[in-house]
Scaffold this motif. Sequence first.
Motif, PDB file in Angstrom:
ATOM      1  N   PRO A  94       5.240  -6.096 -26.636  1.00 25.20           N
ATOM      2  CA  PRO A  94       4.029  -5.530 -26.014  1.00 25.20           C
ATOM      3  C   PRO A  94       3.780  -5.988 -24.573  1.00 25.20           C
ATOM      4  CG  PRO A  94       3.586  -6.157 -28.293  1.00 25.20           C
ATOM      5  CD  PRO A  94       4.933  -6.701 -27.955  1.00 25.20           C
ATOM      6  N   PRO A  95       3.899  -7.290 -24.252  1.00 21.97           N
ATOM      7  CA  PRO A  95       3.734  -7.663 -22.849  1.00 21.97           C
ATOM      8  C   PRO A  95       4.774  -7.015 -21.933  1.00 21.97           C
ATOM      9  CG  PRO A  95       3.546  -9.597 -24.242  1.00 21.97           C
ATOM     10  CD  PRO A  95       4.043  -8.483 -25.115  1.00 21.97           C
ATOM     11  N   SER A  96       6.002  -6.854 -22.429  1.00 21.01           N
ATOM     12  CA  SER A  96       7.046  -6.233 -21.610  1.00 21.01           C
ATOM     13  C   SER A  96       6.718  -4.781 -21.301  1.00 21.01           C
ATOM     14  CB  SER A  96       8.389  -6.319 -22.341  1.00 21.01           C
ATOM     15  OG  SER A  96       8.798  -7.664 -22.510  1.00 21.01           O
ATOM     16  N   TYR A  97       6.217  -4.033 -22.294  1.00 25.18           N
ATOM     17  CA  TYR A  97       5.812  -2.649 -22.053  1.00 25.18           C
ATOM     18  C   TYR A  97       4.814  -2.577 -20.899  1.00 25.18           C
ATOM     19  CZ  TYR A  97       7.777  -0.967 -26.532  1.00 25.18           C
ATOM     20  OH  TYR A  97       8.601  -0.624 -27.562  1.00 25.18           O
ATOM     21  N   ALA A  98       3.806  -3.453 -20.929  1.00 25.00           N
ATOM     22  CA  ALA A  98       2.752  -3.411 -19.923  1.00 25.00           C
ATOM     23  C   ALA A  98       3.260  -3.857 -18.558  1.00 25.00           C
ATOM     24  CB  ALA A  98       1.578  -4.288 -20.374  1.00 25.00           C
ATOM     25  N   ILE A  99       4.108  -4.889 -18.524  1.00 25.98           N
ATOM     26  CA  ILE A  99       4.654  -5.356 -17.252  1.00 25.98           C
ATOM     27  C   ILE A  99       5.467  -4.252 -16.586  1.00 25.98           C
ATOM     28  CG2 ILE A  99       6.276  -6.980 -16.200  1.00 25.98           C
ATOM     29  CD1 ILE A  99       5.458  -8.982 -18.455  1.00 25.98           C
ATOM     30  N   ILE A 100       6.325  -3.595 -17.361  1.00 22.80           N
ATOM     31  CA  ILE A 100       7.151  -2.508 -16.817  1.00 22.80           C
ATOM     32  C   ILE A 100       6.276  -1.359 -16.325  1.00 22.80           C
ATOM     33  CG2 ILE A 100       8.846  -0.729 -17.443  1.00 22.80           C
ATOM     34  CD1 ILE A 100      10.048  -2.856 -19.362  1.00 22.80           C
ATOM     35  N   PRO A 144       0.826  -1.188   0.000  1.00 24.07           N
ATOM     36  CA  PRO A 144       0.000   0.000   0.000  1.00 24.07           C
ATOM     37  C   PRO A 144       0.864   1.242   0.000  1.00 24.07           C
ATOM     38  CG  PRO A 144      -0.779  -1.588   1.626  1.00 24.07           C
ATOM     39  CD  PRO A 144       0.514  -2.092   1.131  1.00 24.07           C
ATOM     40  N   GLY A 145       0.400   2.232  -0.733  1.00 22.57           N
ATOM     41  CA  GLY A 145       1.125   3.467  -0.820  1.00 22.57           C
ATOM     42  C   GLY A 145       2.283   3.427  -1.771  1.00 22.57           C
ATOM     43  N   ALA A 146       2.360   2.360  -2.581  1.00 26.07           N
ATOM     44  CA  ALA A 146       3.496   2.227  -3.498  1.00 26.07           C
ATOM     45  C   ALA A 146       3.497   3.307  -4.547  1.00 26.07           C
ATOM     46  CB  ALA A 146       3.478   0.851  -4.165  1.00 26.07           C
ATOM     47  N   GLN A 147       2.332   3.972  -4.719  1.00 23.84           N
ATOM     48  CA  GLN A 147       2.265   5.018  -5.731  1.00 23.84           C
ATOM     49  C   GLN A 147       3.264   6.124  -5.449  1.00 23.84           C
ATOM     50  OE1 GLN A 147      -0.298   3.598  -4.242  1.00 23.84           O
ATOM     51  NE2 GLN A 147      -2.029   3.319  -5.591  1.00 23.84           N
ATOM     52  N   SER A 148       3.556   6.385  -4.176  1.00 25.12           N
ATOM     53  CA  SER A 148       4.421   7.494  -3.826  1.00 25.12           C
ATOM     54  C   SER A 148       5.856   7.044  -3.586  1.00 25.12           C
ATOM     55  CB  SER A 148       3.885   8.191  -2.570  1.00 25.12           C
ATOM     56  OG  SER A 148       3.834   7.272  -1.492  1.00 25.12           O
ATOM     57  N   ALA A 149       6.121   5.726  -3.635  1.00 30.72           N
ATOM     58  CA  ALA A 149       7.446   5.218  -3.337  1.00 30.72           C
ATOM     59  C   ALA A 149       8.287   5.138  -4.603  1.00 30.72           C
ATOM     60  CB  ALA A 149       7.335   3.832  -2.696  1.00 30.72           C
ATOM     61  N   ARG A 150       9.602   5.189  -4.386  1.00 28.46           N
ATOM     62  CA  ARG A 150      10.513   4.970  -5.500  1.00 28.46           C
ATOM     63  C   ARG A 150      10.469   3.497  -5.891  1.00 28.46           C
ATOM     64  NH1 ARG A 150      14.247   8.895  -6.546  1.00 28.46           N
ATOM     65  NH2 ARG A 150      14.300  10.673  -5.117  1.00 28.46           N
ATOM     66  N   PRO A 151      10.792   3.188  -7.160  1.00 32.68           N
ATOM     67  CA  PRO A 151      10.822   1.780  -7.564  1.00 32.68           C
ATOM     68  C   PRO A 151      11.812   1.007  -6.703  1.00 32.68           C
ATOM     69  CG  PRO A 151      10.937   3.230  -9.477  1.00 32.68           C
ATOM     70  CD  PRO A 151      11.066   4.108  -8.273  1.00 32.68           C
ATOM     71  N   GLY A 152      11.410  -0.185  -6.253  1.00 29.70           N
ATOM     72  CA  GLY A 152      12.259  -0.991  -5.394  1.00 29.70           C
ATOM     73  C   GLY A 152      13.203  -1.870  -6.189  1.00 29.70           C
ATOM     74  N   ALA A 153      14.007  -2.641  -5.454  1.00 31.29           N
ATOM     75  CA  ALA A 153      14.994  -3.517  -6.079  1.00 31.29           C
ATOM     76  C   ALA A 153      14.324  -4.555  -6.976  1.00 31.29           C
ATOM     77  CB  ALA A 153      15.834  -4.200  -4.995  1.00 31.29           C
ATOM     78  N   ARG A 154      13.149  -5.014  -6.565  1.00 29.94           N
ATOM     79  CA  ARG A 154      12.463  -6.029  -7.360  1.00 29.94           C
ATOM     80  C   ARG A 154      12.060  -5.487  -8.724  1.00 29.94           C
ATOM     81  NH1 ARG A 154       8.639  -7.992  -2.326  1.00 29.94           N
ATOM     82  NH2 ARG A 154      10.225  -9.248  -1.253  1.00 29.94           N
ATOM     83  N   ALA A 155      11.589  -4.227  -8.724  1.00 34.28           N
ATOM     84  CA  ALA A 155      11.202  -3.613  -9.990  1.00 34.28           C
ATOM     85  C   ALA A 155      12.410  -3.487 -10.923  1.00 34.28           C
ATOM     86  CB  ALA A 155      10.580  -2.240  -9.747  1.00 34.28           C
ATOM     87  N   TRP A 156      13.552  -3.098 -10.356  1.00 32.47           N
ATOM     88  CA  TRP A 156      14.765  -2.954 -11.172  1.00 32.47           C
ATOM     89  C   TRP A 156      15.255  -4.304 -11.675  1.00 32.47           C
ATOM     90  CZ3 TRP A 156      15.442   1.521 -13.107  1.00 32.47           C
ATOM     91  CH2 TRP A 156      15.129   2.688 -12.389  1.00 32.47           C
ATOM     92  N   PHE A 157      15.100  -5.352 -10.855  1.00 31.57           N
ATOM     93  CA  PHE A 157      15.472  -6.694 -11.301  1.00 31.57           C
ATOM     94  C   PHE A 157      14.639  -7.127 -12.504  1.00 31.57           C
ATOM     95  CE2 PHE A 157      14.337 -11.201 -11.276  1.00 31.57           C
ATOM     96  CZ  PHE A 157      15.586 -11.785 -11.474  1.00 31.57           C
ATOM     97  N   VAL A 158      13.320  -6.916 -12.390  1.00 36.07           N
ATOM     98  CA  VAL A 158      12.437  -7.282 -13.495  1.00 36.07           C
ATOM     99  C   VAL A 158      12.781  -6.480 -14.748  1.00 36.07           C
ATOM    100  CG1 VAL A 158      10.036  -7.228 -14.304  1.00 36.07           C
ATOM    101  CG2 VAL A 158      10.559  -8.057 -12.001  1.00 36.07           C
ATOM    102  N   LEU A 159      13.016  -5.179 -14.570  1.00 33.34           N
ATOM    103  CA  LEU A 159      13.385  -4.336 -15.712  1.00 33.34           C
ATOM    104  C   LEU A 159      14.662  -4.852 -16.375  1.00 33.34           C
ATOM    105  CD1 LEU A 159      13.021  -1.804 -17.461  1.00 33.34           C
ATOM    106  CD2 LEU A 159      14.290  -0.526 -15.728  1.00 33.34           C
ATOM    107  N   ALA A 160      15.673  -5.196 -15.568  1.00 33.39           N
ATOM    108  CA  ALA A 160      16.936  -5.688 -16.121  1.00 33.39           C
ATOM    109  C   ALA A 160      16.736  -6.997 -16.881  1.00 33.39           C
ATOM    110  CB  ALA A 160      17.968  -5.878 -15.004  1.00 33.39           C
ATOM    111  N   LEU A 161      15.927  -7.891 -16.322  1.00 34.41           N
ATOM    112  CA  LEU A 161      15.700  -9.175 -16.980  1.00 34.41           C
ATOM    113  C   LEU A 161      14.912  -9.010 -18.279  1.00 34.41           C
ATOM    114  CD1 LEU A 161      16.018 -12.210 -16.972  1.00 34.41           C
ATOM    115  CD2 LEU A 161      13.992 -12.383 -15.495  1.00 34.41           C
ATOM    116  N   LEU A 162      13.878  -8.162 -18.239  1.00 32.18           N
ATOM    117  CA  LEU A 162      13.097  -7.937 -19.459  1.00 32.18           C
ATOM    118  C   LEU A 162      13.927  -7.218 -20.514  1.00 32.18           C
ATOM    119  CD1 LEU A 162       9.500  -7.021 -18.230  1.00 32.18           C
ATOM    120  CD2 LEU A 162      10.547  -9.243 -18.635  1.00 32.18           C
ATOM    121  N   CYS A 163      14.826  -6.342 -20.082  1.00 35.36           N
ATOM    122  CA  CYS A 163      15.725  -5.687 -21.026  1.00 35.36           C
ATOM    123  C   CYS A 163      16.634  -6.716 -21.684  1.00 35.36           C
ATOM    124  CB  CYS A 163      16.538  -4.615 -20.324  1.00 35.36           C
ATOM    125  SG  CYS A 163      17.607  -3.663 -21.438  1.00 35.36           S
TER     126      CYS A 163
END
Length: 444
Positions: A131-137, A10-29
């Motif tokens: 297209p799925p990667s765009y939406a996941i990110i 909850p409240g993730a809207q105001s938080a900076r992206p976490g390590a998990r988000a960066w991991f997913v971004l790196a893998l999808l990249c």
Amino acid sequence: MAVAASSAVPGAQSARPGARAWFVLALLCFVYVLNFLDRQLLSILAKPIQDELGVTDGQLGLISGLYFAMFYCILAIPVGWLADRTNRVRVLSLACALWSAATAACGFAQNYPQLAAARMMVGVGEAGGVPPSYAIISDYFRPGTRGTALGLFNLGPPIGSALGVAFGASVAAAYSWRDAFIWVGVIGVVTALIVWFFVREPKKGGLDEPTQAADEPVQPVAAEPAPGFTATCRMYFSNPVLRGMALASGATQFVTYALLNFATLFLMREKGMTLQEIALWYALLLGVSVSLGIFGSGWLIDRLSRRYKTAYAYLPAVGLIVAAPFFAGFVWASDWRVALLFLSVPMALNYFYLSPAVTLVQEEVRPNQRVLAGALLLLVMNLIGLGLGPTFLGAASDFFRASHPDNSLQMAFYCLLPFYGLAIVMFLGLARKIRLQSQKEVVS
């Protein structure tokens, strides 16, 4: 352990992206790197393939352009529709496994029809990649950070192209062009398994701005069933801004894909570069210049669009205006070293359209329409750019071969200059559409 979506808190809207988000971004990249590496291997290894299989420039243009694009673009639509209703991560993983297996099959082709069939299957698999990667990110990164995140994701093409040049040319020089296709295919299948087991599907729209009535507390965005296929297509193509962005980007891609698919052959055949020089110098230029262009435009669009929404159109237009004379210099230069110096500028600025285009579409549509909307953007862009750009350039080279046997590709590359002008005009027109739409929204 699967990677959880950062939107779960909850409240993730105001938080900076976490390590998990960066991991997913790196893998999808990395998946995108393989996507583009697979796609570009054919153009990188064009000369040894031509020498062994007797393929003409026109035939290369068809299998790297129109034949590939017919499957890649058209199948992206039903795949996007399916991904919006199912698990986007699973769709991406299966697609990666399919295109990687098809890439390995290219290494076993004994003639042009077999190579063409394998390339078409690569297109079938890659239809489920981007297209799925765009939406996941977009569901791992909140608004205001998506332009940078998607800009980083879109480093996949330059990194993939650069690695493809370095790896493909080095393997072809030391062993065989067939080994390059086979090894890249094996790596892709392993990566598909990693995506399947280590990335969790994020909540759709979990990080979008919450809705709030005047007399009510803030409420998070509620999950909604995905709109119908026809409704999403109608929404997309009836929106002049989304339609205009797709068409202007397609005109730009006409140049970029024609250049990418024939630059290696042009530098080797008409500028005198060797495979070893391609593997070092062209690979470095491609990776650095295109990466700077894509990431730089993503970083700029996050900042400029907060004040000027027309930046989504003006930024690509300015990039193309500056790039065009340097592209002409690249084609004109007689020495490959001078040619590469000229090429470094358009290789960066030609890609100022990509991050703005993707970010605009992801921001303008509802969360449960993002995969299909991204697929519609790619459909228009790639049918025009990927489908027609290399096909046109290859056919033009064959046409000029009779009158200019030693520099037919140079003459064909000059024919791309009018498309710079067309893309610039279309982006300037798009800026006007964005301005009018913004004025209507303010009035309403």
